[in-house]
Design a protein around this motif. Structure first.
Motif, PDB file in Angstrom:
ATOM      1  N   CYS A 156       0.856  -1.185   0.000  1.00 21.85           N
ATOM      2  CA  CYS A 156       0.000   0.000   0.000  1.00 21.85           C
ATOM      3  C   CYS A 156       0.900   1.245   0.000  1.00 21.85           C
ATOM      4  CB  CYS A 156      -0.907  -0.002   1.221  1.00 21.85           C
ATOM      5  SG  CYS A 156      -1.804   1.552   1.422  1.00 21.85           S
ATOM      6  N   CYS A 159      -0.016   3.122   3.684  1.00 21.83           N
ATOM      7  CA  CYS A 159       0.334   2.562   5.007  1.00 21.83           C
ATOM      8  C   CYS A 159       1.465   1.529   4.913  1.00 21.83           C
ATOM      9  CB  CYS A 159      -0.897   1.941   5.668  1.00 21.83           C
ATOM     10  SG  CYS A 159      -1.438   0.413   4.871  1.00 21.83           S
ATOM     11  N   CYS A 179      -4.571   0.352  -0.117  1.00 23.95           N
ATOM     12  CA  CYS A 179      -5.445  -0.715   0.376  1.00 23.95           C
ATOM     13  C   CYS A 179      -6.845  -0.158   0.686  1.00 23.95           C
ATOM     14  CB  CYS A 179      -4.818  -1.355   1.612  1.00 23.95           C
ATOM     15  SG  CYS A 179      -4.787  -0.266   3.047  1.00 23.95           S
ATOM     16  N   CYS A 182      -7.013   2.333   3.610  1.00 24.32           N
ATOM     17  CA  CYS A 182      -6.510   3.693   3.359  1.00 24.32           C
ATOM     18  C   CYS A 182      -7.428   4.467   2.417  1.00 24.32           C
ATOM     19  CB  CYS A 182      -5.096   3.634   2.795  1.00 24.32           C
ATOM     20  SG  CYS A 182      -3.886   3.157   4.037  1.00 24.32           S
TER      21      CYS A 182
END
Ligand code: ZN
Length: 253
Positions: A156, A159, A179, A182
């Motif tokens: 991701c 994150c 992802c 997020c």
């Protein structure tokens, strides 16, 4: 690289700008000098010895004399003029689009041999007529990588957790795929598991391997939306040649 007073370089003509009645300023993408500008005197006159060797898209060996404000083109010899591209409206639109992107993504006088090689290979592949749509995708994705905007496709981009095999989201603002978690706080467009796999494959393999891929329309269009959004985000505008390319596609339906 410091330029001597007179110098010769291989170059692809990526942009032409009118300058007065018969003169032109050409933008040349070179392997060792990056993007440079050259003044082409009287090149619009039909009798000019230079004119045929300095057309847009031409891959030429160009001689220049260093000037205070701009270098002057003193000679040019065509290495490859990509006749098959010139004989096809569709391929011309694709090639002009690639040249426009290479122009915008190349800072002046900063050597980027990878960018030069990418554009040259793309023009050669388009001229060969091998999978032009895929060829353009290969160019766009690798253009981002070779100009410092390589999208993150494995974890991701926000994150940094490993991406799961589910619908994820492409977010140019975050620098790649993010992802679902997020996506609650970041902007992103949905991308399927297969689209992310194809993006990775194109980013990590040679064009000859990519030519063997069979990609369905759905994946191709998701991929196109994501990459175009990424390019628009970096450029902060829509490339002009894209309008022409899209209008030709519509006419072809
Ligand atoms: Zn995340």
């Amino acid at each position: 690289m410091t330029k001597p007073h007179d110098f010769k370089t291989k170059a692809i003509i990526v942009r032409k700008t009118k300058c007065g009645e018969a003169d032109r300023i050409l933008s040349l993408l070179t392997p060792d000098l990056g993007l440079i500008q050259g003044f082409a005197k009287s090149v619009r006159k039909t009798k000019s010895k230079l004119s045929g060797h300095l057309e847009l898209l031409c891959y030429s060996e160009v001689s220049l004399a260093r000037g205070k404000a701009i270098d002057t083109i003193t000679g040019s010899q065509t290495i490859q003029s990509f006749l098959n591209i010139r004989n096809s409206l569709q391929l011309s639109a694709m090639a002009f689009y690639a040249c426009e992107l290479a122009y915008h993504f190349s800072p002046e006088e900063a050597a980027n041999p990878a960018m030069f090689q990418l554009l040259l290979s793309t023009l050669e592949e388009l001229d060969n007529g091998s999978q032009p749509e895929l060829c353009l995708k290969y160019f766009e994705i690798n253009l981002l990588a070779s100009s410092g905007y390589k999208p993150e496709l494995r974890e991701c981009a926000n994150c940094h957790k490993k991406l799961q095999a589910t619908i994820n989201y492409y977010s140019p603002e975050s620098g790649g795929v993010i992802c679902p978690n997020c996506r609650n706080t970041q902007i992103g467009m949905p991308v399927s598991v297969n689209t992310v796999k194809v993006l990775r494959y194109i980013q990590e393999n040679s064009f000859s391997s990519i030519c063997r891929l069979k990609i369905n329309r759905e994946i191709l269009s998701e991929l196109e939306l994501a990459i175009r959004a990424n390019i628009r985000f970096v450029l902060e505008k829509e490339p002009k040649a894209l309008l022409w390319l899209d209008s030709l596609r519509l006419a072809d339906l």
